[in-house]
Scaffold this active site. Sequence first.
Site, PDB file in Angstrom:
ATOM      1  N   HIS A 108      20.484  24.374  54.397  1.00 42.66           N
ATOM      2  CA  HIS A 108      19.799  24.646  53.127  1.00 42.66           C
ATOM      3  C   HIS A 108      20.429  23.873  51.978  1.00 42.66           C
ATOM      4  CE1 HIS A 108      17.884  28.749  54.405  1.00 42.66           C
ATOM      5  NE2 HIS A 108      17.485  27.735  55.138  1.00 42.66           N
ATOM      6  N   TYR A 143      18.018  35.626  46.296  1.00 43.55           N
ATOM      7  CA  TYR A 143      18.832  36.700  45.708  1.00 43.55           C
ATOM      8  C   TYR A 143      18.020  37.286  44.568  1.00 43.55           C
ATOM      9  CZ  TYR A 143      22.958  35.048  48.244  1.00 43.55           C
ATOM     10  OH  TYR A 143      23.854  34.703  49.224  1.00 43.55           O
ATOM     11  N   PRO A 157      29.597  41.286  50.578  1.00 42.80           N
ATOM     12  CA  PRO A 157      28.858  40.204  51.231  1.00 42.80           C
ATOM     13  C   PRO A 157      28.003  39.351  50.293  1.00 42.80           C
ATOM     14  CG  PRO A 157      27.822  42.316  51.695  1.00 42.80           C
ATOM     15  CD  PRO A 157      29.085  42.616  50.948  1.00 42.80           C
ATOM     16  N   LYS A 209      31.055  35.146  51.969  1.00 45.36           N
ATOM     17  CA  LYS A 209      32.307  34.411  52.107  1.00 45.36           C
ATOM     18  C   LYS A 209      33.188  34.876  53.270  1.00 45.36           C
ATOM     19  CE  LYS A 209      31.976  31.565  48.670  1.00 45.36           C
ATOM     20  NZ  LYS A 209      31.069  30.561  49.244  1.00 45.36           N
ATOM     21  N   TYR A 265      29.601  28.476  45.839  1.00 52.46           N
ATOM     22  CA  TYR A 265      28.770  28.912  46.964  1.00 52.46           C
ATOM     23  C   TYR A 265      28.934  28.007  48.180  1.00 52.46           C
ATOM     24  CZ  TYR A 265      24.820  31.375  49.095  1.00 52.46           C
ATOM     25  OH  TYR A 265      24.034  32.141  49.923  1.00 52.46           O
TER      26      TYR A 265
HETATM   27  C1  PHB Z   1      22.990  37.056  55.832  1.00 53.90           C
HETATM   28  O1  PHB Z   1      22.201  36.205  56.229  1.00 53.90           O
HETATM   29  O2  PHB Z   1      23.297  38.037  56.534  1.00 53.90           O
HETATM   30  C2  PHB Z   1      23.569  36.920  54.474  1.00 53.90           C
HETATM   31  C3  PHB Z   1      23.310  35.781  53.733  1.00 53.90           C
HETATM   32  C4  PHB Z   1      23.830  35.662  52.462  1.00 53.90           C
HETATM   33  C5  PHB Z   1      24.603  36.666  51.937  1.00 53.90           C
HETATM   34  C6  PHB Z   1      24.887  37.798  52.684  1.00 53.90           C
HETATM   35  C7  PHB Z   1      24.350  37.925  53.953  1.00 53.90           C
HETATM   36  O3  PHB Z   1      25.099  36.556  50.681  1.00 53.90           O
END
Ligand code: PHB
Length: 388
Positions: A72, A200, A290, A294, A382
């Site tokens: 991505h 997000y 999460p 990270k 990120y």
């Molecule tokens: C996930 O795909 O489980 C995932 C992706 C991004 C995050 C947290 C979890 O910030």
Amino acid sequence: MRTQVGIVGAGPAGLMLSHLLHRAGIDSVIVENRSRAYCEARIRAGLIEQWAADMLVETGVGARMQRESMVHDGIHLNFGGGLHHIDFHKLVGKRVTIYGQQEVVKDLIARRLEDGTKILFEVEGTTLHDIGTAAPKIRFRHDGRADEIECDVIGGCDGFHGVSRPSIPSGVLTTYEREYPFGWLGILAQAQPVADELIYSYHRNGFSLYSMRSPSLVRYYLQCAPDEDPERWSDQQVWDELELRLSGVRVLPRGPVVEKIVAPMRSFVVEPMQHGRLFLAGDSAHIVPPTGAKGMNLAFADVRVLSKAIAAFYRSGATGLLDQYSQTCLRRVWKAQRFSWWMTRLFHLFPEETPFDRKRQLAELDYVASSAVAATSLAENYVGLPVE
Ligand code: PHB
């Protein structure tokens, strides 16, 4: 039995440590209290920073990831009724790789066994001994028999609930901790993707996240109560709430939910990450919420530093890099803690917040989405800060 490095835990940290040591000509044995099937099925986040994906490829364990992962360029932020794209590649020239942690674990286990490394699964009653001496030991029961590994160094890679951290004498470690007054309800579902990249999302009902595992497997999260019972949510209720919180995006393609879990949210660090010949790596030393994805990346950064320090020790007998292990890791760990906390605070509703705080959050999201300087800071963190 005798080996050079005894490793507790066959998660990403322990397996990658063993792999990097093997490439430096150093032997290790791994003990793990779960079964191989359990380790390979344990679902966690699935986002790999660019340097870590490069490390998997460069060290010869990235072939399946290269075939099956999705790369991505950025993420979407959803707030105020619309999507805002943050293009990491344009801003900082790097990308992230979407590939489940359990897939990385499968690839690493297969490779360790191919290379002849011993992984003892389903051991019981693991204890660590003489960690303050040059001859530490790991004792455990395996196949009903008491056994012992004598080694020079122990890698404590057994997670937040493992035995490694509590084996350090009391008074040595300082704990820094923050619990969040919410959790994440996560689902894995066989459904079509709703967007090309992660979303997000900020909403008055709380945070939500759209992620994916493959072109036909999606992962969604909803901010929920910290003690939420996932079974109280029917599949229909989860989909309805997701659709509400991701409103402004589009209608969500629904499908069978194959997993439903509640994840706690915690920030946690111990200092130092070592004592004598025991070195903690990954979740045994630190936990991040999460939101910044990270966890596994931090574990990989720790063991990269640790494997280099152990290699230097065997080359020359010098302990300088081992002595500095904790200090080296913690500088980066704290930056990842800061970023994970910042992402969490940016998107989640906290119970004590006032209408002023909501307006401030929306202004901060708008700032990140409309200022190249602010977006670059998000992007830099990120995709992963430099290791060492
Ligand atoms: C996930 O795909 O489980 C995932 C992706 C991004 C995050 C947290 C979890 O910030």
